[in-house]
Motif scaffolding. Structure first.
Motif, short mmCIF file in Angstrom:
data_model
loop_
_atom_site.label_atom_id
_atom_site.label_comp_id
_atom_site.label_asym_id
_atom_site.label_seq_id
_atom_site.Cartn_x
_atom_site.Cartn_y
_atom_site.Cartn_z
N GLN A 100 0.81 -1.22 0.00
CA GLN A 100 0.00 0.00 0.00
C GLN A 100 0.84 1.27 0.00
O GLN A 100 0.33 2.35 -0.28
CB GLN A 100 -0.92 0.00 1.23
N ARG A 122 9.71 -7.65 1.05
CA ARG A 122 8.95 -8.56 1.92
C ARG A 122 9.76 -9.83 2.20
O ARG A 122 10.51 -10.29 1.33
CB ARG A 122 7.64 -8.96 1.24
N LEU A 128 5.74 -10.81 4.95
CA LEU A 128 5.56 -9.65 5.84
C LEU A 128 6.79 -8.73 5.74
O LEU A 128 7.72 -8.99 4.97
CB LEU A 128 5.34 -10.12 7.28
N SER A 129 6.77 -7.67 6.56
CA SER A 129 7.87 -6.70 6.53
C SER A 129 9.17 -7.33 7.02
O SER A 129 9.14 -8.20 7.91
CB SER A 129 7.56 -5.53 7.46
N ALA A 141 4.32 -1.95 9.71
CA ALA A 141 3.65 -2.00 8.40
C ALA A 141 3.99 -0.76 7.57
O ALA A 141 4.32 0.30 8.11
CB ALA A 141 2.14 -2.11 8.60
N ALA A 142 3.89 -0.91 6.27
CA ALA A 142 4.11 0.20 5.35
C ALA A 142 2.74 0.69 4.85
O ALA A 142 1.82 -0.11 4.75
CB ALA A 142 4.96 -0.27 4.18
N PRO A 143 2.63 1.97 4.55
CA PRO A 143 3.67 3.00 4.51
C PRO A 143 3.97 3.61 5.87
O PRO A 143 3.15 3.61 6.78
CB PRO A 143 3.05 4.06 3.60
N GLU A 154 -0.05 4.89 8.53
CA GLU A 154 -1.42 4.89 7.99
C GLU A 154 -1.51 5.72 6.71
O GLU A 154 -1.41 6.95 6.72
CB GLU A 154 -2.46 5.42 8.99
N SER A 155 -1.79 5.02 5.62
CA SER A 155 -1.87 5.68 4.31
C SER A 155 -2.72 6.94 4.33
O SER A 155 -2.31 7.98 3.83
CB SER A 155 -2.49 4.75 3.27
N ASN A 191 -9.88 2.65 2.38
CA ASN A 191 -9.41 1.86 3.52
C ASN A 191 -10.53 1.49 4.48
O ASN A 191 -10.32 0.74 5.43
CB ASN A 191 -8.31 2.61 4.28
N1 LIG Z 1 -4.14 0.55 7.08
C1 LIG Z 1 -2.73 0.55 6.88
C2 LIG Z 1 -2.32 -0.83 6.41
C3 LIG Z 1 -0.83 -1.00 6.38
C4 LIG Z 1 -0.46 -2.43 5.98
O1 LIG Z 1 -1.10 -3.40 6.41
N2 LIG Z 1 0.57 -2.54 5.16
C5 LIG Z 1 1.00 -3.83 4.69
C6 LIG Z 1 1.41 -3.71 3.23
S1 LIG Z 1 0.06 -3.70 2.14
C7 LIG Z 1 2.25 -4.28 5.41
O2 LIG Z 1 3.09 -3.50 5.75
N3 LIG Z 1 2.38 -5.60 5.58
C8 LIG Z 1 3.56 -6.18 6.10
C9 LIG Z 1 3.48 -6.48 7.56
O3 LIG Z 1 2.47 -6.14 8.20
O4 LIG Z 1 4.44 -7.03 8.09
C10 LIG Z 1 -2.35 1.64 5.88
O5 LIG Z 1 -3.17 1.96 5.01
O6 LIG Z 1 -1.26 2.19 5.96
#
Ligand SMILES: N[C@@H](CCC(=O)N[C@@H](CS)C(=O)NCC(=O)O)C(=O)O
Length: 302
Positions: A100, A122, A128-129, A141-143, A154-155, A191
């Motif tokens: 995202q 990933r 995952l991160s 989590a990203a971003p 949070e995007s 979202n």
């Molecule tokens: N609601 C959050 C969601 C963030 C999220 O879940 N990002 C995912 C990427 S799509 C992520 O970082 N996943 C890897 C992890 O959680 O380790 C946003 O919009 O920033």
């Protein structure tokens, strides 16, 4: 005489073109010494007009010289401030590949603002991160962005932050715009509805439930409704908030494109969504963002 001059100057200020008034507020720094003379008076009051010059006589000439000097200093300040703010401005985007956070790279490319891109890959097994990204924030989590010593996740919060600080009104609709409500709705729909139902559908799909299992049926039904709603919207409008491309599109496109790497969804039943994705793919800002952020990925626009 002084009263007449003041009346004249007040009139000039009211008749200043709007663009000139807007320019006085444009610096990205948030603190805007060039928006006034430091004493709460807008700089427009000291601008010189042809009529003003004629109205000035005798001792008032001295005042004109002082005012001109002050106007010059303020104009120089304005240039220095704008230049130094743009030079000192550092926005770091922590971007996880295929995620995202492509939204934030895309937003900055559309706005043509400078940024530093920190890229992460990933974990090949968990997807995952990686630990370096997890170390930056409790959710990992990203971003994530860093700007002015602020770390923000949070995007939607990040998009609003960047638009508020550096957007100068671009890619958004304000309260007076006829599409303001649509802009808010579709911005938050991304979202609030679209991405969550894509995520639920992905996880339920991985549970291996029978196609007629009530949970599977319920989640699939919700996904179908959400996509049908977007399809109907795009049948009437080129972009989600209306005729103009906005941050509502930037928030939504990931779920219709890159997200399908994780949860394949066939968009053939939705011709208007597919046509919309072609419009998105033709945007130079989107192309630059994807080339910089995810050069290994062909944007999933079909
Ligand atoms: N609601 C959050 C969601 C963030 C999220 O879940 N990002 C995912 C990427 S799509 C992520 O970082 N996943 C890897 C992890 O959680 O380790 C946003 O919009 O920033």
């Amino acid at each position: 005489m002084a009263g007449r001059l003041n009346r004249r100057v007040r009139t000039l200020h009211r008749s200043l073109p709007e663009a000139e008034q807007a320019r006085s507020k444009r610096c990205a720094c948030g603190f805007s010494p060039h928006a006034g003379d430091g004493a709460g008076r807008p700089h427009a009051r000291i601008r010189r007009g042809n009529g003003t010059k004629r109205a000035l006589r005798g001792g008032v000439q001295f005042r004109l010289v002082r005012l001109n000097a002050l106007a010059f200093v303020i104009r120089v300040n304005r240039v220095i401030c704008r230049t130094s703010c743009e030079e000192n401005f550092v926005l770091t985007i922590h971007h996880l590949g295929h995620s995202q956070s492509e939204r934030i790279v895309w937003l900055c490319e559309e706005l043509e603002i400078p940024y530093k891109l920190e890229k992460y890959t990933r974990d090949p097994v968990t997807r995952l991160s990686p630990p370096e990204l997890k170390a930056l924030h409790p959710l990992g989590a990203a971003p994530l962005i860093e700007a002015d010593a602020i770390l923000l996740a949070e995007s939607a919060a990040i998009v609003e932050f960047i638009l508020a600080r550096y957007g100068h009104g671009r890619l958004q609709h304000g309260p007076d715009h006829p599409d303001f409500a649509s802009y808010l709705y579709w911005f938050h729909f991304a979202n609030g509805n679209l991405q969550p139902v894509m995520g639920r559908s992905m996880f339920i799909g991985r549970c291996g439930l029978a196609p007629d299992h009530p949970i599977q049926v319920s989640v699939q039904g919700r996904l179908d409704k959400v996509l049908a709603l977007i399809e109907a919207r795009l049948a009437q409008n080129d972009y989600l908030a209306g005729s103009a491309f906005t941050a509502a599109d930037i928030m939504s496109v990931f779920s219709l494109t890159t997200m399908r790497l994780f949860h394949p969804v066939d968009l053939k039943p939705y011709p208007n969504i597919l046509a919309y994705l072609q419009r998105i793919g033709a945007r130079a800002g989107y192309q630059r963002a994807m080339a910089k952020g995810d050069p290994d990925l062909t944007p999933m626009l079909t």
